[in-house]
Design an enzyme around this catalytic site. Structure first.
Site, PDB file in Angstrom:
ATOM      1  N   TYR A  17       0.904  -1.324  -0.222  1.00 44.46           N
ATOM      2  CA  TYR A  17      -0.284  -0.247  -0.050  1.00 44.46           C
ATOM      3  C   TYR A  17       0.917   1.159  -0.096  1.00 44.46           C
ATOM      4  CZ  TYR A  17      -3.687   3.400   1.833  1.00 44.46           C
ATOM      5  OH  TYR A  17      -4.414   4.529   1.643  1.00 44.46           O
ATOM      6  N   LYS A  32       0.973   4.166  -2.930  1.00 43.77           N
ATOM      7  CA  LYS A  32       0.460   5.375  -2.801  1.00 43.77           C
ATOM      8  C   LYS A  32       2.145   6.778  -2.594  1.00 43.77           C
ATOM      9  CE  LYS A  32      -4.068   5.347  -1.779  1.00 43.77           C
ATOM     10  NZ  LYS A  32      -5.068   5.555  -2.905  1.00 43.77           N
ATOM     11  N   ILE A  38      -9.185   7.693   9.009  1.00 44.31           N
ATOM     12  CA  ILE A  38     -10.502   8.552   8.446  1.00 44.31           C
ATOM     13  C   ILE A  38     -11.393   7.698   8.735  1.00 44.31           C
ATOM     14  CG2 ILE A  38     -11.502   9.682   7.059  1.00 44.31           C
ATOM     15  CD1 ILE A  38      -8.892  11.395   7.089  1.00 44.31           C
ATOM     16  N   SER A  61     -14.485   0.704   5.514  1.00 36.74           N
ATOM     17  CA  SER A  61     -13.417  -0.316   5.298  1.00 36.74           C
ATOM     18  C   SER A  61     -12.766  -0.210   6.790  1.00 36.74           C
ATOM     19  CB  SER A  61     -12.719  -0.027   4.421  1.00 36.74           C
ATOM     20  OG  SER A  61     -11.977   1.344   4.286  1.00 36.74           O
TER      21      SER A  61
END
Length: 242
Positions: free
Chosen positions: A144, A148, A177, A181
């Protein structure tokens, strides 16, 4: 004369940050096409209504059918996957699968959307990256983080290459956040309470972010108020990257 509504494509908009962006954009006057690979698209909040479409950013056929047949004034690329694990937990094929969605998905969407923006000499792009990239590291986010970090680099290249065409491109890098998910990942943990406390502690402000807070930053970058902003990397992380 009635003001022409500008058109916005949002990917990864079934829930969380993407859904909040689509809702706020519709509320502030954009004509929104909200897309996601999930069939469960809400079509906006109860008082709103926007267009929806099933779009898998990993499928070129979906891109051709949905993006290639329309013209957009702006695009927000929010679709992504979050694989968990360190380098030795991640096979080459798993790394490439993450890159294909998180990086290749943006490439495919913009490859279809940019030509009409260039013809109009106008366009705005916001790519959603993460502070878990070149900004800072988190445990077990090898693939990940790599993807990103690439989103930040490619966004700056887009901003440079297409500035002369009147196209702006910026990156938004959220911290942790409070999305559906995230809640699902916490619920699957061995000790959900401890995991949530650890995630919360990373933010210097002492709380998780809300999807609508990220959405407001994105809408600013889409607006004419941000007309001198391009190539920027905007963190919204409650101080987690300090």
């Amino acid at each position: 004369m009635e003001k022409v509504r500008r058109s916005l494509l949002v990917t990864g908009a079934a829930q969380g940050i993407g859904a909040s962006i689509a809702n706020l954009a519709q509320e502030t006057g954009w004509h929104v096409l909200a897309t996601d690979r999930s069939e469960q698209m809400s079509g906006g909040a109860p008082t709103l209504s926007y267009d929806t479409a099933k779009l898998d950013v990993g499928a070129q056929s979906d891109i051709d059918a949905i993006v290639g047949t329309r013209e957009f004034d702006a695009v927000v690329n929010c679709a992504a996957i979050v694989p968990v694990g360190k380098l030795l937990d991640c096979s080459a094929s798993e790394l490439l699968a993450c890159i294909d969605i998180n990086v290749g998905g943006i490439h495919r969407v913009l490859h279809a959307a940019l030509p009409s923006m260039r013809r109009k000499k106008s366009g705005v792009i916001v790519n959603i990256a993460s502070i878990c990239s070149t900004i800072r590291s988190f445990d077990d986010r090898y693939a990940y983080s790599a993807s990103k970090g690439a989103v930040i680099a490619m966004s700056r290249a887009i901003a440079l290459d297409y500035a002369a065409d009147g196209i702006r491109c910026n990156v938004v890098c959220p911290g942790t956040i409070k999305t559906e998910s995230l809640r699902a990942r916490v619920d699957q943990a061995g000790d959900p309470t401890a995991m949530l406390a650890q995630m919360t502690a990373r933010q210097r402000l002492g709380r998780l972010g809300a999807p609508d807070e990220v959405a407001r930053l994105c809408l600013y970058l889409l607006s004419d108020a941000a007309s001198f902003c391009t190539g920027g990397v905007f963190t919204i992380d409650g101080g987690a990257s300090l």
